[in-house]
Write an enzyme that holds these catalytic residues in place. Structure first.
Site, PDB file in Angstrom:
ATOM      1  N   GLU A 104     -18.595  -6.219  11.900  1.00  0.00           N
ATOM      2  CA  GLU A 104     -18.842  -5.088  12.466  1.00  0.00           C
ATOM      3  C   GLU A 104     -20.424  -6.053  13.035  1.00  0.00           C
ATOM      4  O   GLU A 104     -20.870  -5.407  14.302  1.00  0.00           O
ATOM      5  CB  GLU A 104     -20.444  -3.548  12.096  1.00  0.00           C
ATOM      6  CG  GLU A 104     -19.472  -3.220  10.808  1.00  0.00           C
ATOM      7  CD  GLU A 104     -18.394  -3.340   9.625  1.00  0.00           C
ATOM      8  OE1 GLU A 104     -17.954  -2.603   9.562  1.00  0.00           O
ATOM      9  OE2 GLU A 104     -19.218  -4.867   9.260  1.00  0.00           O
ATOM     10  N   ARG A 146     -25.030  -2.629   8.664  1.00  0.00           N
ATOM     11  CA  ARG A 146     -24.262  -3.883   8.697  1.00  0.00           C
ATOM     12  C   ARG A 146     -24.902  -5.209   9.483  1.00  0.00           C
ATOM     13  O   ARG A 146     -24.506  -6.366   9.549  1.00  0.00           O
ATOM     14  CB  ARG A 146     -23.194  -4.225   7.979  1.00  0.00           C
ATOM     15  CG  ARG A 146     -22.683  -2.841   7.574  1.00  0.00           C
ATOM     16  CD  ARG A 146     -21.745  -3.115   6.406  1.00  0.00           C
ATOM     17  NE  ARG A 146     -21.303  -3.713   5.634  1.00  0.00           N
ATOM     18  CZ  ARG A 146     -20.063  -4.269   4.570  1.00  0.00           C
ATOM     19  NH1 ARG A 146     -19.278  -3.661   4.857  1.00  0.00           N
ATOM     20  NH2 ARG A 146     -20.436  -5.522   3.752  1.00  0.00           N
ATOM     21  N   LYS A 184       0.799  -1.013  -0.097  1.00  0.00           N
ATOM     22  CA  LYS A 184      -0.283   0.247   0.317  1.00  0.00           C
ATOM     23  C   LYS A 184       0.660   1.124  -0.161  1.00  0.00           C
ATOM     24  O   LYS A 184       1.910   1.527   0.930  1.00  0.00           O
ATOM     25  CB  LYS A 184      -0.949   0.095   0.959  1.00  0.00           C
ATOM     26  CG  LYS A 184      -1.571   0.831   1.183  1.00  0.00           C
ATOM     27  CD  LYS A 184      -3.054   0.304   2.370  1.00  0.00           C
ATOM     28  CE  LYS A 184      -3.794   2.233   2.194  1.00  0.00           C
ATOM     29  NZ  LYS A 184      -5.428   1.562   3.738  1.00  0.00           N
TER      30      LYS A 184
END
Length: 642
Positions: free
Chosen positions: A377, A405, A288
């Site tokens: 979640e 969610r 990244k």
């Protein structure tokens, strides 16, 4: 400042232009694409590290596959900047995430190359699988379907649900696992360790790759080659346990891991995989922030750094001499530590947002009492419920948009059992540049409809501290929601002694006449601004900070409706079923009659922009509030001589 693309990139408007280049020229295209992203984001802002990490993959995908006929689905979308630039949006890329500009995420309404709208993680495999099954049913047997998912997003349950289905679907699906050990913060959990293991273990992969390479050189037809390959793969799996590879055990052909920054290897591999039918997974390893040293070194900081000097790496910050209010998230982060030092049952839970929620402060100071569960979640809420059954006091911090969610878990695992889990909903209201996928527009409505639930919102930092203090007291034995916005509050001097707030009570900020303004949460500060302006018109509305939408302060509401026949409600949530609706329900249920105007987020999708721009658009900023008061009281406005 005009930013120009490099020699080759300037000639590319769409992938069809990219495919005219030779494979040898792709190295230069990658260099120019990476530099263009750095140039634009440093000046105009946006997400940064994620797209730099997939430059080579982006170029290879659009070079090998016939997009948009071949359907490419990006997970989350932080990584899709190169994709946007190569698909007709290079000239407007500087408007990325700006008000009325292009979206920061793939958006079906923006381009045919954006096959699926994404903003929340872990949806790519399921979406691409649905597309692949549809294509098969329509007889489009030559159509390719590619899902690009990061290893952080792979931790979510729905990614595994989709993998489980894909393995028995026989659909023409390619899953590309972009393995960089990062989401926004470093990845956590057993999956990260597993991917590291298979990245460094080549026994099975090398043998299988040798088989494929050999078959590719035999003078036989493709069909025969595939048949032979299947038989030989079965032999391989007899010698190397099928269960030694998670993806193979789910009936997905696994390839990799390969260097995700080797454009030649990527192109050759994708070209080979294009000709292999059925569900398969390519594991690539990337960095990244690749190509910008500072972003490679501190990947969390450079996920979305804001404006910066690309030469020195200096991130531009506002320089203000006077003390400034902190971010609400930092008030949460420091306050939970203070409370945990007083209450040894307190624990903190977050699904992959330790930096964004500032729970990282507790994780650093009390590592055994703060947990990052990854992008999960649903698990975060049920884990919190399990902890609560054993007497733990749990602060479960989830962004408002992401809490959607876990709604079933809130109902089934927390509310029905009446467990005192404290749900801190960060980023409530209009969050700004990320747009519709990230706005916390619906939590007031969806939380207040659940029995046993307490739903609150602080107007400032002191109230946030006191609501957190109140929620963890042993006298509270119910689920407790505290919602607060992204960004700064209004109090520079915010560290006040803790004070209990009686649940279901509001406070009168200012008495007045003719009209009462009822606010919930941070928008109460917009009311304060509006009041100053209205005084110049000779108007003096009353202002009430309600603090709780459930339970409502019924004593205060009785007083208001007995005194005022004009009422305005202000909230940073959706108007349907929100705070204003709750006030109207009270009015009707108690046979009051009044003119009520509700200000908040209208019944439409609000796109991206700065919060102040979006609040103005929705009409609940200080100007919108003042204008609403003037409209309701236009017959009473006194015109003063200038």
């Amino acid at each position: 400042m005009e930013i120009t693309a490099g020699q080759l990139l300037s000639q590319i408007e769409y992938p069809s232009d990219l495919r005219k280049l030779s494979k040898e020229q792709l190295h230069q295209v990658c260099d120019e694409l990476r530099q263009f992203i750095i140039d634009v984001v440093s000046v105009h802002g946006g997400h940064f590290g994620a797209s730099l990490g997939v430059v080579e993959l982006t170029v290879a995908l659009h070079y090998i596959f016939n997009t948009p006929y071949d359907q490419l689905v990006w997970d989350v979308g932080h990584q899709a900047y190169g994709h946007k630039i190569l698909t007709g949006r290079k000239s407007v890329f500087h408007t990325n995430r700006k008000y009325k500009g292009i979206s920061g995420f793939p958006n079906r309404g923006e381009s045919e190359y954006d096959t699926f709208g994404v903003g929340h993680s872990s949806t790519s495999i399921g979406a691409a699988l649905g597309m692949a099954i549809a294509s098969k049913n329509k007889g489009e047997l030559d159509r390719q379907h590619i899902a690009v998912i990061g290893d952080g997003a792979m931790t979510a349950g729905m990614a595994f649900e989709a993998l489980n289905h894909a393995g028995v679907s026989n659909a023409n699906l390619l899953i590309i696992l972009n393995d960089n050990c990062m989401s926004i913060d470093p990845n956590v959990g057993a999956l990260k360790e597993y991917l590291t293991d298979i990245t460094t273990s080549h026994t099975y992969n090398k043998f299988r790759d040798d088989v494929w390479n050999l078959l590719g050189k035999l003078p036989v037809g493709k069909k025969f080659t595939r048949d032979m390959a299947s038989k030989l793969e079965a032999s391989v799996k007899g010698m190397v346990s099928k269960s030694s590879n998670l993806f193979e055990s789910l009936n997905l052909r696994y390839f990799g891991a390969i260097d995700g920054h080797n454009i030649t290897k990527l192109v050759d591999t994708l070209q080979d995989l294009r000709d292999i039918p059925g569900p398969k997974l390519l594991h690539i390893v990337t960095t990244k922030g690749k190509g910008y040293a500072l972003a490679e070194k501190d990947q969390t900081k450079w996920h979305a750094p804001g404006l910066f000097d690309k030469i020195t790496g200096e991130i531009f910050k506002k320089t203000i001499d006077t003390p400034q209010p902190p971010k609400y998230q930092d008030v949460f982060g420091h306050t939970i530590i203070e409370l945990a030092e007083l209450n040894n049952t307190i624990m903190g839970i977050t699904p992959a947002m330790p930096s964004g929620s500032s729970l990282k402060l507790m994780m650093e100071k009390m590592p055994d009492r703060a947990i990052d569960v990854g992008i999960c979640e649903q698990h975060a809420v049920t884990l919190s419920a399990g902890l609560a059954t054993q007497g733990m006091t749990v602060f479960c911090n989830i962004y408002s948009s992401f809490m959607q969610r876990a709604y079933d878990q809130v109902v089934h695992d927390v509310a029905i059992q009446n467990l005192p889990v404290i749900l801190c909903l960060d980023r409530a209201g209009l969050v700004g540049d990320d747009g519709a996928t990230h706005h916390g527009a619906y939590d007031i409505s969806y939380m207040r409809s659940i029995p046993n639930m307490i739903v609150s919102a602080p107007m400032n930092e002191e109230e946030l501290r006191n609501l957190m203090y109140t929620a963890q007291l042993p006298t509270n034995r119910s689920p407790f929601v505290i919602r607060y916005p992204r960004g700064e509050g209004v109090m520079a001097d915010w560290r006040k002694p803790f004070t209990e707030i009686r649940i279901g009570t509001g406070r009168k900020i200012q008495d007045g006449r003719d009209v009462a303004i009822l606010s919930l949460g941070h928008p109460g500060n917009f009311v304060t601004e509006a009041m100053k302006e209205l005084m110049t018109d000779g108007l003096q509305p009353a202002h009430y900070d309600m603090r709780f939408v459930k339970p409502l302060d019924t004593a205060m509401l009785h007083d208001i409706f007995q005194r005022y026949d004009k009422v305005i409600t202000v909230e940073d949530g959706c108007l349907q079923g929100g705070f204003g609706s709750a006030v109207i329900e009270f009015m009707v249920d108690n046979d009051y009659k009044a003119e009520v105007k509700r200000l908040g987020i209208p019944d439409r999708l609000v796109e991206h922009g700065k919060p102040v721009e979006l609040q103005r658009e929705c009409g609940y900023d200080a100007i919108g509030i003042a204008n609403t008061v003037r409209e309701m009281l236009k017959s009473k406005i006194t015109v003063h001589a200038s």
